[in-house]
Design a protein around this motif. Sequence first.
Motif, mmCIF file in Angstrom:
data_model
loop_
_atom_site.group_PDB
_atom_site.id
_atom_site.type_symbol
_atom_site.label_atom_id
_atom_site.label_comp_id
_atom_site.label_asym_id
_atom_site.label_seq_id
_atom_site.Cartn_x
_atom_site.Cartn_y
_atom_site.Cartn_z
ATOM 1 N N GLY A 86 0.830 -1.201 0.000
ATOM 2 C CA GLY A 86 0.000 0.000 0.000
ATOM 3 C C GLY A 86 0.862 1.246 0.000
ATOM 4 N N TYR A 87 0.298 2.336 -0.543
ATOM 5 C CA TYR A 87 1.013 3.612 -0.628
ATOM 6 C C TYR A 87 0.076 4.748 -0.235
ATOM 7 N N LEU A 88 0.610 5.707 0.515
ATOM 8 C CA LEU A 88 -0.098 6.935 0.894
ATOM 9 C C LEU A 88 0.814 8.115 0.596
ATOM 10 N N LYS A 89 0.239 9.207 0.070
ATOM 11 C CA LYS A 89 1.025 10.416 -0.220
ATOM 12 C C LYS A 89 0.276 11.627 0.331
ATOM 13 N N PHE A 90 1.008 12.487 1.033
ATOM 14 C CA PHE A 90 0.444 13.710 1.618
ATOM 15 C C PHE A 90 1.261 14.912 1.178
ATOM 16 N N ASP A 91 0.589 16.055 1.050
ATOM 17 C CA ASP A 91 1.240 17.320 0.720
ATOM 18 C C ASP A 91 1.050 18.260 1.904
ATOM 19 N N THR A 92 2.145 18.624 2.553
ATOM 20 C CA THR A 92 2.087 19.483 3.738
ATOM 21 C C THR A 92 2.376 20.944 3.414
ATOM 22 N N SER A 93 2.428 21.304 2.127
ATOM 23 C CA SER A 93 2.791 22.680 1.766
ATOM 24 C C SER A 93 1.772 23.710 2.257
ATOM 25 N N SER A 94 0.545 23.297 2.572
ATOM 26 C CA SER A 94 -0.460 24.232 3.088
ATOM 27 C C SER A 94 -0.279 24.513 4.579
ATOM 28 N N VAL A 95 0.613 23.800 5.227
ATOM 29 C CA VAL A 95 0.870 23.978 6.661
ATOM 30 C C VAL A 95 2.031 24.948 6.816
ATOM 31 N N SER A 96 1.784 26.041 7.537
ATOM 32 C CA SER A 96 2.853 27.019 7.754
ATOM 33 C C SER A 96 3.461 26.812 9.131
ATOM 34 N N GLY A 97 4.680 27.238 9.262
ATOM 35 C CA GLY A 97 5.360 27.141 10.545
ATOM 36 C C GLY A 97 5.859 25.741 10.827
ATOM 37 N N SER A 98 6.322 25.564 12.055
ATOM 38 C CA SER A 98 6.870 24.265 12.438
ATOM 39 C C SER A 98 5.747 23.325 12.872
ATOM 40 N N ILE A 99 6.026 22.065 12.813
ATOM 41 C CA ILE A 99 5.062 21.033 13.205
ATOM 42 C C ILE A 99 5.574 20.388 14.483
#
Length: 177
Positions: free
Chosen positions: A51-64
């Motif tokens: 299985g494969y999952l892909k996420f795009d975090t570019s909409s999250v600003s600042g540190s996580i």
Amino acid sequence: KRVVVTVNLSGPSPSGLSPVADTFVKENDASSYGALGFIYAKGQSTIMRHGYLKFDTSSVSGSISQAKLRMRMTATNFPGDWNEAGTGEVDEFTDNSWNESIVWSTRPSDSSKGTVLGTLPLPVTQDGLIWEVDVTAYVNARRSAGQPVMSFTLRSQVNNNSGLELASRESLNPPQL
């Protein structure tokens, strides 16, 4: 390195990012499974599935400060012969070139598989079980390297009839990051 996994049977569903792509591939199969409501991962006793999952975090600003991969198990389509004991795993996967139309022969190289981020004893046959894996370090490392898009792979660690069935982004309960 410590692997942190939390399994909850119920609780609120926190808001998060939905996958931009998810799918699974089936050994020696030319079919594409990206539009299904579930993702399979299975050992090699008969036919392996990744299985494969892909996420795009570019909409999250600042540190996580914390990132968890949250997935819902679905036992509704679970094949009855996948009942052997085993271990499911979520791994880092550095190749983001894949899309939901990949098949076994076009899947990304296994050399892109990195560290195991979390494990879960198999079989899981209870519909609705929530599997949470702390992926904070991986997410922050990718973002620090200027790579806001990140992938994960789902596998069964043993070569037998143990496997995972997870809700996909096309389901009512998609994975979240």
